[in-house]
Design a protein around this motif. Structure first.
Motif, PDB file in Angstrom:
ATOM      1  N   THR A 236    -115.245 -99.961 151.649  1.00  0.00           N
ATOM      2  CA  THR A 236    -115.457-100.997 152.661  1.00  0.00           C
ATOM      3  C   THR A 236    -114.522-100.722 153.829  1.00  0.00           C
ATOM      4  OG1 THR A 236    -115.879-102.520 150.833  1.00  0.00           O
ATOM      5  CG2 THR A 236    -115.602-103.495 153.011  1.00  0.00           C
TER       6      THR A 236
ATOM      7  N   LEU B 123    -107.796-101.239 146.485  1.00  0.00           N
ATOM      8  CA  LEU B 123    -107.904-102.689 146.624  1.00  0.00           C
ATOM      9  C   LEU B 123    -106.558-103.364 146.375  1.00  0.00           C
ATOM     10  CD1 LEU B 123    -110.092-104.810 147.178  1.00  0.00           C
ATOM     11  CD2 LEU B 123    -110.546-104.888 144.728  1.00  0.00           C
ATOM     12  N   ASP B 124    -105.662-102.693 145.645  1.00  0.00           N
ATOM     13  CA  ASP B 124    -104.318-103.243 145.465  1.00  0.00           C
ATOM     14  C   ASP B 124    -103.290-102.622 146.419  1.00  0.00           C
ATOM     15  OD1 ASP B 124    -104.627-100.925 143.916  1.00  0.00           O
ATOM     16  OD2 ASP B 124    -103.522-101.692 142.184  1.00  0.00           O
TER      17      ASP B 124
ATOM     18  N   ARG C 189    -112.040 -90.012 148.552  1.00  0.00           N
ATOM     19  CA  ARG C 189    -113.287 -89.385 148.102  1.00  0.00           C
ATOM     20  C   ARG C 189    -114.428 -89.607 149.094  1.00  0.00           C
ATOM     21  NH1 ARG C 189    -115.310 -91.672 142.547  1.00  0.00           N
ATOM     22  NH2 ARG C 189    -113.348 -90.791 141.834  1.00  0.00           N
TER      23      ARG C 189
ATOM     24  N   ASP D 280    -119.868-101.878 155.501  1.00  0.00           N
ATOM     25  CA  ASP D 280    -119.924-102.109 154.073  1.00  0.00           C
ATOM     26  C   ASP D 280    -120.785-101.026 153.422  1.00  0.00           C
ATOM     27  OD1 ASP D 280    -120.221-103.308 151.614  1.00  0.00           O
ATOM     28  OD2 ASP D 280    -121.748-104.731 152.310  1.00  0.00           O
ATOM     29  N   THR D 281    -120.203-100.232 152.537  1.00  0.00           N
ATOM     30  CA  THR D 281    -120.996 -99.246 151.798  1.00  0.00           C
ATOM     31  C   THR D 281    -120.709 -99.400 150.306  1.00  0.00           C
ATOM     32  OG1 THR D 281    -119.467 -97.370 151.567  1.00  0.00           O
ATOM     33  CG2 THR D 281    -120.518 -97.666 153.730  1.00  0.00           C
ATOM     34  N   GLU D 282    -121.454 -98.689 149.496  1.00  0.00           N
ATOM     35  CA  GLU D 282    -121.255 -98.833 148.050  1.00  0.00           C
ATOM     36  C   GLU D 282    -120.020 -98.079 147.564  1.00  0.00           C
ATOM     37  OE1 GLU D 282    -124.492 -95.330 146.878  1.00  0.00           O
ATOM     38  OE2 GLU D 282    -124.891 -97.428 146.403  1.00  0.00           O
TER      39      GLU D 282
ATOM     40  N   VAL E  61    -111.179 -99.433 152.390  1.00  0.00           N
ATOM     41  CA  VAL E  61    -110.758 -99.977 151.105  1.00  0.00           C
ATOM     42  C   VAL E  61    -111.637 -99.429 149.981  1.00  0.00           C
ATOM     43  CG1 VAL E  61    -110.294-102.075 149.793  1.00  0.00           C
ATOM     44  CG2 VAL E  61    -109.990-102.082 152.284  1.00  0.00           C
TER      45      VAL E  61
ATOM     46  N   PRO F 161    -112.887 -99.181 146.170  1.00  0.00           N
ATOM     47  CA  PRO F 161    -113.009-100.225 145.142  1.00  0.00           C
ATOM     48  C   PRO F 161    -112.355 -99.822 143.831  1.00  0.00           C
ATOM     49  CG  PRO F 161    -115.068 -99.024 145.304  1.00  0.00           C
ATOM     50  CD  PRO F 161    -114.156 -98.433 146.333  1.00  0.00           C
ATOM     51  N   VAL F 162    -111.054 -99.708 143.861  1.00  0.00           N
ATOM     52  CA  VAL F 162    -110.322 -99.316 142.648  1.00  0.00           C
ATOM     53  C   VAL F 162    -108.934 -99.939 142.699  1.00  0.00           C
ATOM     54  CG1 VAL F 162    -109.433 -97.161 143.698  1.00  0.00           C
ATOM     55  CG2 VAL F 162    -109.675 -97.311 141.204  1.00  0.00           C
ATOM     56  N   LEU F 163    -108.431-100.314 141.535  1.00  0.00           N
ATOM     57  CA  LEU F 163    -107.039-100.753 141.407  1.00  0.00           C
ATOM     58  C   LEU F 163    -106.250 -99.608 140.794  1.00  0.00           C
ATOM     59  CD1 LEU F 163    -107.710-104.320 139.894  1.00  0.00           C
ATOM     60  CD2 LEU F 163    -107.161-103.778 142.273  1.00  0.00           C
ATOM     61  N   LEU F 164    -105.156 -99.209 141.435  1.00  0.00           N
ATOM     62  CA  LEU F 164    -104.343 -98.098 140.913  1.00  0.00           C
ATOM     63  C   LEU F 164    -103.134 -98.594 140.121  1.00  0.00           C
ATOM     64  CD1 LEU F 164    -104.310 -95.485 143.823  1.00  0.00           C
ATOM     65  CD2 LEU F 164    -105.785 -95.573 141.806  1.00  0.00           C
TER      66      LEU F 164
ATOM     67  N   ARG G  94    -108.703 -89.953 144.824  1.00  0.00           N
ATOM     68  CA  ARG G  94    -109.630 -91.040 144.493  1.00  0.00           C
ATOM     69  C   ARG G  94    -109.926 -91.870 145.744  1.00  0.00           C
ATOM     70  NH1 ARG G  94    -112.809 -93.834 144.915  1.00  0.00           N
ATOM     71  NH2 ARG G  94    -113.569 -95.615 143.717  1.00  0.00           N
TER      72      ARG G  94
END
Lengths: 230, 230
Positions: free
Chosen positions: B206, B12-13, B40, B201-203, B167, B169-172, B37
């Motif tokens: 994205t 996300l970043d 995955r 859109d998935t869990e 994308v 859903p994690v900020l590294l 990550r």
């Protein structure tokens, strides 16, 4: 339950405004050029314009997104630079219609405006501002409206429950970054995990909402290699 | 019509891998930690695992996304570093099943693999590699598979029709940036405009697909202020 949320319009390459410069007239600065490109969706939205006292605007999904955000929030937190920059343009009746808590180093008298908006200056940090806002929000959400550094501080301190990014389909190449490596304070091999909650997809902007998780160590999850060879 | 596309899994970043380091075992590097990550979702996908010759995997929307990508592509373009790093792990039958054109400074004989994959080394730039891939693709798409610097070069040279960002859903907080300000080559007050085409859109991730537009001057679009006061 009262959530602590943040929202930001960003470019696809992660900027929330153009680069800072020496230009003294903000409206003529590269920072403003980027900012107005990224916030075009909301400035064009009827629900936002109505709150600002402006006529017209589009009655579309983006307008619904803006209206829903206003409706959920019982109080706001923002940084000093945003408050100082906004107090003029927001005029006699700012769009918040709720108490706003401004994180600052310089103490100042509370400013009262029409429509239920007040600006209370908090000098003991973003966590304290959020706590005061939570009491004032009376069960509704506390929204951290910006700027980017205030949102990052809340993220780094683990104070944020939910993050919404309004991703504008543009690359700016330079500017003010929402996720600054230093401000975020993640160590090597650490990540801050989030959970996708909601996507609202329009032709102007993609609204992504995440539940904010915790900073956790990354692990080498090479499922494709170490397991399950056919 | 044959499109030139690129796909990348990013945080996300905005990182597509962790930071580069002196670690000589790539699998033990911070770069790999971030990379695994972010990828995955696809390493867990049945369609990708099948192409890799791995058993198992999830039959879900992400797997459909991976399968659809393989199905659309008639040829691939990638950077030298990605090809060198992949040739071992991809094994005797790499997942592409199509000609791959590798952008490099060092000439090398074409490598033939099972399943229709070949690696042809192109020494006269990314535009030339794309042209050769377009002929080989026979009406299907040319996909630039990476790495990040090759995708950025194609973006900067205006060679990309479509960009898909997966994308995570994690900020590294740190790592290899897909949109590097210098590599992108945008001037102050310029933006590269895109058009949102599709969101899946998935869990876990994205998937955002954009049509790539042109570099254009930004303009101060302050509709809320200069027009339409109520």
């Amino acid at each position: 339950m009262s959530l602590v949320t943040a929202e930001m319009s960003i470019s696809l390459d992660g900027y929330y405004a153009g680069p800072r410069s020496d230009e003294t007239d903000w409206m003529k600065s590269p920072e403003a050029l980027g900012f107005f490109r990224l916030t075009r969706w909301v400035i064009s939205a009827q629900a936002w314009r109505e709150r600002m006292g402006y006529a017209g605007g589009e009655r579309n999904v983006n307008s619904e997104v803006a209206a829903a955000s206003f409706a959920r929030n019982g109080a706001y937190v923002m940084g000093r630079r945003m408050a100082d920059g906004g107090l003029g343009p927001w005029g006699e009746e700012p769009p918040f219609h709720a108490p706003v808590f401004v994180v600052t180093h310089r103490s100042q008298e509370t400013v009262q405006r029409k429509g239920g908006t007040s600006f209370t200056y908090v000098t003991d940090g973003v966590a304290s501002a959020i706590e005061q806002a939570r009491v004032a929000a009376n069960g509704k959400n506390v929204q951290i409206s910006g700027g980017g550094s205030t949102i990052q501080r809340a993220l780094a301190e683990g104070l944020l429950d939910e993050l919404t990014l309004h991703v504008a389909p543009v690359l700016l190449g330079d500017g003010m970054r929402l996720f600054d490596p230093v401000a975020l304070g993640l160590g090597v091999g650490e990540g801050l995990e989030l959970t996708p909650e909601k996507v609202v997809d329009t032709e102007d902007v993609t609204h992504l909402t995440y539940r904010v998780g915790k900073q956790t160590p990354l692990f080498l999850d090479d499922r494709g290699r170490s397991e399950g060879e056919a």
